[in-house]
Design an enzyme around this catalytic site. Structure first.
Site, short mmCIF file in Angstrom:
data_model
loop_
_atom_site.label_atom_id
_atom_site.label_comp_id
_atom_site.label_asym_id
_atom_site.label_seq_id
_atom_site.Cartn_x
_atom_site.Cartn_y
_atom_site.Cartn_z
CG ASP A 237 -16.40 -4.22 -12.29
OD1 ASP A 237 -17.17 -4.83 -13.05
OD2 ASP A 237 -15.18 -4.43 -12.26
CG LEU B 293 -5.39 -14.34 -2.42
CD1 LEU B 293 -5.73 -13.25 -1.42
CD2 LEU B 293 -5.81 -15.69 -1.86
#
Ligand SMILES: *[C@@H]1O[C@H](CO)[C@@H](O)[C@H](O)[C@H]1NC(C)=O
Ligand SMILES: *[C@@H]1O[C@H](CO)[C@@H](O)[C@H](O)[C@H]1NC(C)=O
Ligand SMILES: *[C@@H]1O[C@H](CO)[C@@H](O)[C@H](O)[C@H]1NC(C)=O
Ligand SMILES: *[C@@H]1O[C@H](CO)[C@@H](O)[C@H](O)[C@H]1NC(C)=O
Ligand SMILES: *[C@@H]1O[C@H](CO)[C@@H](O)[C@H](O)[C@H]1NC(C)=O
Ligand SMILES: *[C@@H]1O[C@H](CO)[C@@H](O)[C@H](O)[C@H]1NC(C)=O
Ligand SMILES: *[C@@H]1O[C@H](CO)[C@@H](O)[C@H](O)[C@H]1NC(C)=O
Ligand SMILES: *[C@@H]1O[C@H](CO)[C@@H](O)[C@H](O)[C@H]1NC(C)=O
Length: 730
Positions: free
Chosen positions: A507, A376
């Site tokens: 992040d 993915l």
């Protein structure tokens, strides 16, 4: 030698335990009427440490000594409406069990075939509202799972069910609740009643609360602010009774509501106990101030005592054998010992987590992902694969559940640390804009995390389809872009302010924003996230973690992550959303998207920065301007000039005007107090050129030795003066 002695003691203890078990078998069984032990759970007040035993779900929180079932943020009315939340005891209770033929009272025709526990519970509530009428209400609930309020359970659904589930009938709603309803829906008698809800928010029985204005604001003798409710459930008689009084008064003699109720018909054998609430177009604060629960507990498997004794004996011998084997094996390999230590540490960490996620075997995850076939995505940490796991539906059937399995590449100390931190943090975070963790696996150097599968992939795949070989994916609509900006903000606001202690994500970027089935956005990858102790406002790193283009200048200089550094990354993300361009433009003349947008702003042509893929008719110019200004404000080089997440939410909800942004990008000042100055673009240009590919993969602090390149090339004096933080480490 001491170790052998402790093993022998351990063995003797187990034998003694088995003998006691066996001895108890000699007592006669007293059948179905045998009284059960009563377990008592008491919260005189609530604080964050109670998260060890309570699962906070949906929009709930613990604040001000109370369970805030719906948000308690003051003054920001748009954050209080259309919310639902619940708080449940994190462990299940066995509420009933089927009796075996020997246990059913013989001779009595129609004797019950099920034993249902009794419980008594008392709690005090403060339902506060102001100016406008209140809505919608709170409920004591027995819930089938820890899934939390379903999507769309605000308004009249009280965090218990939603329009789809309600229409599906009782089989889809295995809950029982006592509602304190403050809003008159079409199916309600009025806006101040108590009701028994059996698998539906359309109450089976209601009673008027006219004598108790639970939403009153005043706190006079006649009209107190806080009320206490007593709910007594008699499992043998299958009856429930609800009593209400102003807080501090004794339990009244008569119940305000009493009704027959057979819990075994409406909730699963094992269920969860707690509270749920919602707000609708009107808001109120739904606070639970204290809570006691006395509940009968079934002893463990009484009828099998001999077997238990035998099993205990066998197990104790087995355990001894295993312990001895482990002892020698451990001696054999130092590396093995190190692994066991970190596994024990991990086990310890995980065992302290509320609603601990499932542990999976490596084999089951290998099978689930068809031997790690379908990728993915990937990043600095490893690769994410798609998988399918069997899951148990509420009715006990097995159904297929799609999952995303994240496999860490290495198992060095840094990776294990990231792994443990991610499990620890994300498992506690429960919010509709955060990807939920299902489980984990940590075996033989393999670190895996299992998440709910997000069918629409990550945001970057939608925003920058060019990089995926010109897929024909239609561009994201304006409405979904605006929605995604709001969703990410709401997730970030949650980790910054609503979840305590504060969490820094560190992040934020397009590839870490995942889109669920309804293209609502959720924040994922908490591998770099850090918890900040409550007396601090920032997290000190030895290096720089994050992704180029999203790293705030003061963080690359001072290595100090803060809420403002997350806000900076959020700003870069917002600019990407609106412009459809990456934060790093890979354009020699203008390497950074923020500089490009700022120049457009300086020329009074801000709207020209909007993604060309959106035709002029397909976006709302006011909203686009609002988002671009917000993105710029968040990207301000100086942390103090960036808005905070509460301000961002206000701007997004249009409760506040768009931020005022200077026409020319301000100069970055370092150190923050003043002194020498140099331009931000000097630093960022170096970072982007050294980043080279600008492939968007994250750096882990310190494991990436190249962070040294973040030093500005033009720092006037010796770097010592400018990097006081570098030497101090963590
Ligand atoms: C719970 O409280 C009841 C009544 O107050 C008491 O009889 C019972 O022993 C308590 N149970 C435990 C396990 O302490
Ligand atoms: C009822 O139970 C008793 C023991 O508890 C037993 O002696 C008796 O035979 C049982 N009666 C019937 C009708 O099963
Ligand atoms: C609940 O309260 C009633 C009446 O006060 C008492 O008789 C009963 O033992 C209590 N049950 C539990 C489970 O505490
Ligand atoms: C209600 O909840 C179910 C399950 O959580 C979800 O599939 C469904 O979309 C929700 N319905 C609405 C109207 O939000
Ligand atoms: C509550 O709403 C119902 C239906 O809309 C209405 O019949 C009833 O009069 C209302 N009750 C009050 C007290 O407003
Ligand atoms: C009361 O609950 C039962 C059980 O779910 C349900 O079948 C019944 O229709 C309900 N009655 C009312 C008046 O809501
Ligand atoms: C409850 O509120 C209503 C209207 O606000 C008022 O008329 C009534 O006296 C109050 N009742 C009590 C017991 O405070
Ligand atoms: C009601 O509870 C709140 C705590 O949420 C407390 O501050 C307030 O003093 C209480 N009011 C009364 C009248 O006891």
């Amino acid at each position: 030698m001491a170790r052998y002695a402790s093993l022998v003691v351990c063995f003797l203890c187990l034998c003694a335990g088995a003998a006691v078990c066996g001895a108890r078998e000699l007592q006669p069984m007293r059948g179905v009427e045998e009284p059960l032990e009563v377990e008592n759970i008491t919260y005189l007040t609530f604080d964050r440490s109670d998260e060890a035993t309570l699962a906070r779900l949906g929009d709930s929180g613990i604040n001000g000594g109370a369970l805030q079932l719906t948000p308690d943020t003051h003054n920001i009315e748009s954050f209080l409406v259309h919310k639902s939340g619940s708080v449940l005891l994190a462990r299940p209770f066995k509420l009933w069990r089927a009796l075996s033929d020997d246990e059913i009272a013989n001779g009595t025709a129609g004797a019950p075939r099920v034993r249902v526990v009794s419980f008594n519970t008392t709690f005090s509530m403060n339902v506060f509202h102001k100016d406008a009428p209140p809505g919608e209400g709170l409920a004591f609930v027995i819930a089938p799972s820890l899934d939390g309020p379903p999507q769309g359970s605000f308004g009249g659904f009280l965090g218990l069910t939603n329009a789809t589930l309600q229409a599906a009938g009782p089989a889809a709603n295995r809950f029982v609740a006592v509602e304190f309803d403050t809003f008159n829906q079409s199916y309600d008698p009025n806006d101040n009643h108590v009701g028994l809800d059996i698998g539906s928010v359309v109450s089976n029985v209601t009673a008027d609360l006219a004598d108790f204005n639970i939403t009153s604001i005043a706190s006079t003798e006649e009209s107190p602010a806080n009320y206490t409710a007593w709910i007594d459930y008699d499992g043998a008689a299958r009856r429930i009774a609800v009593y209400v009084a102003a807080q501090g008064r004794p339990k009244p003699a008569t119940a305000v509501l009493a009704a027959p109720l057979d819990l075994s018909e409406h909730v699963p054998e094992q269920a969860y106990i707690g509270f749920a609430a919602s707000t609708g177009a009107n808001w109120e604060l739904n606070c639970i101030l204290d809570w006691t629960l006395s509940i009968e507990a079934f002893p463990e498997e009484k009828e099998r005592r001999w077997w238990i004794a035998l099993v205990a004996a066998v197990v104790s011998v087995g355990v001894l054998a295993v312990a001895v084997a482990a002892f020698f094996l451990a001696r054999l390999s130092r590396a093995r010992r190190a692994e066991e230590r970190s596994q024990a540490r991990l086990g310890h960490t995980l065992s302290r987590l509320p609603g601990m996620p499932r542990e999976f075997t490596y084999e089951s995850l290998r099978k689930a992902t068809d031997n790690f076939k379908e990728r993915l995505g990937e990043g600095g940490y490893g690769v994410v694969y798609k998988g399918t796991l069997p899951a148990e539906a509420d009715d006990g059937r097995l159904v297929a559940m799609e999952v995303a399995v994240k496999k860490f590449i290495r198992d060095d100390a840094r990776c294990v640390e990231d792994f443990v931190k991610e499990v620890d943090i994300i498992n506690r975070l429960r919010h509709k804009n955060i990807v939920p963790l299902i489980g984990w696996c940590y075996k033989k150097g393999q670190l895996l995390l299992v998440y709910e599968y997000m069918p629409n992939g990550s945001l970057d795949q939608h925003l920058f389809p060019r990089s995926l070989g010109d897929q024909l994916a239609s561009p994201l609509t304006w409405a979904s872009r605006y929605g995604i900006a709001a969703d990410v903000a709401s997730g970030l606001h949650y980790v910054h302010y609503e979840y305590g202690p504060m969490v820094l994500h560190r992040d934020i970027k397009a590839s870490n924003v995942l889109l669920d089935g309804a293209t609502a956005a959720r924040l994922g990858d908490f591998g770099l996230a850090r918890v900040v102790e409550s007396d601090k406002t920032s997290y000190m790193d030895a290096g720089v973690a994050g992704t180029h283009g999203y790293i705030a200048p003061e963080y690359s200089m001072g290595h100090r992550a803060s809420r403002q550094t997350d806000v900076f990354a959020y700003g870069a993300l917002v600019l990407e959303l609106v412009t459809g361009r990456r934060a790093l433009l890979r354009d020699a003349g203008c390497p950074l998207l923020v500089d490009f947008v700022w120049r457009m702003h300086g020329r009074g042509a801000l709207i020209g920065a909007v993604d060309q893929a959106l035709g002029t008719a397909e976006f709302d110019a006011d909203e686009a301007t609002r988002l671009l200004l917000l993105g710029l404000a968040c990207s301000s080089p100086n942390p103090a000039d960036r808005p905070t997440m509460p301000e961002v939410l206000q701007i997004l909800s249009k409760a506040a005007p768009p931020p005022e942004v200077p026409l020319i990008k301000p100069t970055f000042v370092w150190p923050p107090g003043g002194g020498a100055q140099f331009s931000l673009s000097d630093i960022e240009m170096t970072t982007s050129s050294y980043a080279g590919t600008g492939d968007g993969s994250s750096m882990r602090a310190t494991q990436d030795t190249s962070y040294d390149s973040f030093r500005p090339p033009t720092a006037p004096n010796s770097s010592q003066d400018y990097f006081p933080a570098l030497s101090s480490g963590r």
